[in-house]
Design a protein around this motif. Sequence first.
Motif, PDB file in Angstrom:
ATOM      1  N   GLN A 259      -6.489   0.338  -3.154  1.00 31.85           N
ATOM      2  CA  GLN A 259      -5.054   0.173  -2.917  1.00 31.85           C
ATOM      3  C   GLN A 259      -4.590  -1.251  -3.224  1.00 31.85           C
ATOM      4  O   GLN A 259      -3.425  -1.461  -3.562  1.00 31.85           O
ATOM      5  N   LEU A 260      -5.483  -2.210  -3.091  1.00 27.40           N
ATOM      6  CA  LEU A 260      -5.101  -3.606  -3.298  1.00 27.40           C
ATOM      7  C   LEU A 260      -4.918  -3.942  -4.769  1.00 27.40           C
ATOM      8  O   LEU A 260      -4.213  -4.900  -5.112  1.00 27.40           O
ATOM      9  N   VAL A 261      -5.553  -3.185  -5.648  1.00 24.90           N
ATOM     10  CA  VAL A 261      -5.561  -3.513  -7.074  1.00 24.90           C
ATOM     11  C   VAL A 261      -4.505  -2.678  -7.766  1.00 24.90           C
ATOM     12  O   VAL A 261      -4.718  -1.507  -8.095  1.00 24.90           O
ATOM     13  N   LYS A 262      -3.346  -3.253  -8.002  1.00 20.35           N
ATOM     14  CA  LYS A 262      -2.266  -2.501  -8.623  1.00 20.35           C
ATOM     15  C   LYS A 262      -1.297  -3.457  -9.307  1.00 20.35           C
ATOM     16  O   LYS A 262      -1.370  -4.679  -9.125  1.00 20.35           O
ATOM     17  N   GLY A 263      -0.372  -2.873 -10.060  1.00 20.07           N
ATOM     18  CA  GLY A 263       0.633  -3.686 -10.739  1.00 20.07           C
ATOM     19  C   GLY A 263       0.041  -4.475 -11.894  1.00 20.07           C
ATOM     20  O   GLY A 263      -1.076  -4.222 -12.353  1.00 20.07           O
TER      21      GLY A 263
ATOM     22  N   SER B 105      -5.959   4.253 -14.435  1.00 17.37           N
ATOM     23  CA  SER B 105      -4.638   4.236 -15.080  1.00 17.37           C
ATOM     24  C   SER B 105      -3.896   2.959 -14.687  1.00 17.37           C
ATOM     25  O   SER B 105      -2.713   2.997 -14.352  1.00 17.37           O
ATOM     26  N   TYR B 106      -4.592   1.841 -14.735  1.00 13.25           N
ATOM     27  CA  TYR B 106      -4.023   0.536 -14.376  1.00 13.25           C
ATOM     28  C   TYR B 106      -2.785   0.240 -15.220  1.00 13.25           C
ATOM     29  O   TYR B 106      -2.640   0.707 -16.352  1.00 13.25           O
ATOM     30  N   GLU B 107      -1.892  -0.522 -14.640  1.00 13.20           N
ATOM     31  CA  GLU B 107      -0.654  -0.875 -15.346  1.00 13.20           C
ATOM     32  C   GLU B 107      -0.904  -2.042 -16.289  1.00 13.20           C
ATOM     33  O   GLU B 107      -1.474  -3.055 -15.897  1.00 13.20           O
ATOM     34  N   ASP B 108      -0.465  -1.883 -17.506  1.00  9.23           N
ATOM     35  CA  ASP B 108      -0.477  -2.984 -18.480  1.00  9.23           C
ATOM     36  C   ASP B 108       0.811  -2.909 -19.293  1.00  9.23           C
ATOM     37  O   ASP B 108       1.662  -2.039 -19.066  1.00  9.23           O
TER      38      ASP B 108
ATOM     39  N   GLY C  10       0.830  -1.194   0.000  1.00  8.30           N
ATOM     40  CA  GLY C  10       0.000   0.000   0.000  1.00  8.30           C
ATOM     41  C   GLY C  10       0.862   1.241   0.000  1.00  8.30           C
ATOM     42  O   GLY C  10       1.973   1.248  -0.518  1.00  8.30           O
ATOM     43  N   ASP C  11       0.342   2.309   0.588  1.00  8.63           N
ATOM     44  CA  ASP C  11       1.111   3.544   0.713  1.00  8.63           C
ATOM     45  C   ASP C  11       1.998   3.406   1.937  1.00  8.63           C
ATOM     46  O   ASP C  11       1.580   3.658   3.068  1.00  8.63           O
TER      47      ASP C  11
END
Length: 514
Positions: free
Chosen positions: A452-456, A315-318, A129-130
């Motif tokens: 916060q859990l949904v990243k990368g 702005s999800y990472e792909d 998280g942060d």
Amino acid sequence: MNKNASQPGIISLAILAMGGEGGGVLADWLVDLAEHNGHWAQTTSVPGVAQRTGATIYYIEMYPQSASPSGQMPVMALSPFPGEVDIVLASELMEAGRALQRGLVDPHKTTFIASSHRVYSMTERTAMGDGRVDEAKLLAGAQAAAKLFISADFAKLAEQTGSLIAPALYGALAASERLPFSRAQFEATIERSGVGVKTSLKAFAAGFDAAMQALHPSTASVADATPVALPLHRQVGPKLQALAQSLEGAFAPSAHEVIASGLTRLADYQDVGYATLYARRLQDMAQGLASASLAPSMAAEVLREGARHLALWMSYEDTVRVADLKTRRSRFARVSQEVSLNESQLIDIHEFMHPRLEEIADTLPAGLGRWLLGSTAGRAVVGRFTQKGRVVQTSSLRGFLLLYFVASLRRIRPVSLRYQTEQQRIEAWWAQALQLLPQHAELALEVLRAQQLVKGYGDTHARGWRHFEKLMTTLPRLQQLPDAANRLSALRKAALADDSGQALDQAVHQLAPA
């Protein structure tokens, strides 16, 4: 000349700096300063961990020769002792925190000079998280712990003068008047070094002036010093100004900064049309807040958190985003600056890339991506090229063009499998939060923060999504409990603290039955 150091005695200084910041040069200057002005001096250094590019503690002691009987050199310590250091200089805010943690700063003795800029530690960078340390708390702790605290963004001053941070800190030390030497004597030390004298003197002067400003702040009224908030359309680029102007009346000025950041981020990520989708979702939230009759402070917090987390998820990472960021001119400039590249040097940048079959399918148009995931033959053919990672030299023409082609797929992102999947998930999450607003505003706020859990991407994204889904399945049970928001917050923190999911599973199991 220092009025506070008129009594003879050993003066001790500790410098906490990272590799490449000139901490060793600063220690050498202090020794030279002392020795050329009637003092004995000694310096030692203790290297630190490599995770922060070689953080090192330099320790200096100086003693007036006139106070030494028969000219005998005094016995000096080799390392700083907690509570006994006269002056501590920290090149960065976390280094300041490290000085406080080690007890080097004493409220009855120590002058503490620290740069307010940040270089994030590995634990902050790798947190799920942060994980950033609260800067305000660090600064407040430093202020309370020191007899005299001087802080400014000395790194920015160094950058503006084309120098390292060491001369700026040296200037701040001169301004503090804690050493029995004049400004001219400080500057003479830099001149004797014979290396980078012009830029070092500029940085020294900038650091001196910044410290004097900190010690003697302007007497102008607070009202005069408070900056006027710019309207929303003045905080975005030309392409977004029309959209921003249409939103200004719908949102309180306190939310304009985060909304402007979201609009800018999403236009950069995709296009103005995508930023418009973001604005439309925020307008739906504004309508929901208006009908929910919440306290102004709660409504403002929900809006700010919603705007922030919505922009992050959209702005999800792909693979397209990763390739885009790796081929930007600003990225090459940043890397060159980090390694202090000069005009006579070349740099090679090698990227390790290991795209999974799922990530390739996500980048394709939705129909083709689903076929690839469901086709045994297709998975077998593509899988042969994804079994092992490969190194791509971004600084070569071939490697750059490869990533540049992947980045160009941004044009077809709206029809990709990943885009459609993420938009469906975002809509469901956003609708859930809006639905909870009238009766469970605090719980709705925690639903927004669960983003916060949904990243990368890849395994990191898949793991985070599983944790997010588990949290959302608990909502019907949580709504029956009086402390539902606190319970969901605890579950989110458990998921962020343990990427294996065991802590989250245990926390969910301990929930009281509905």
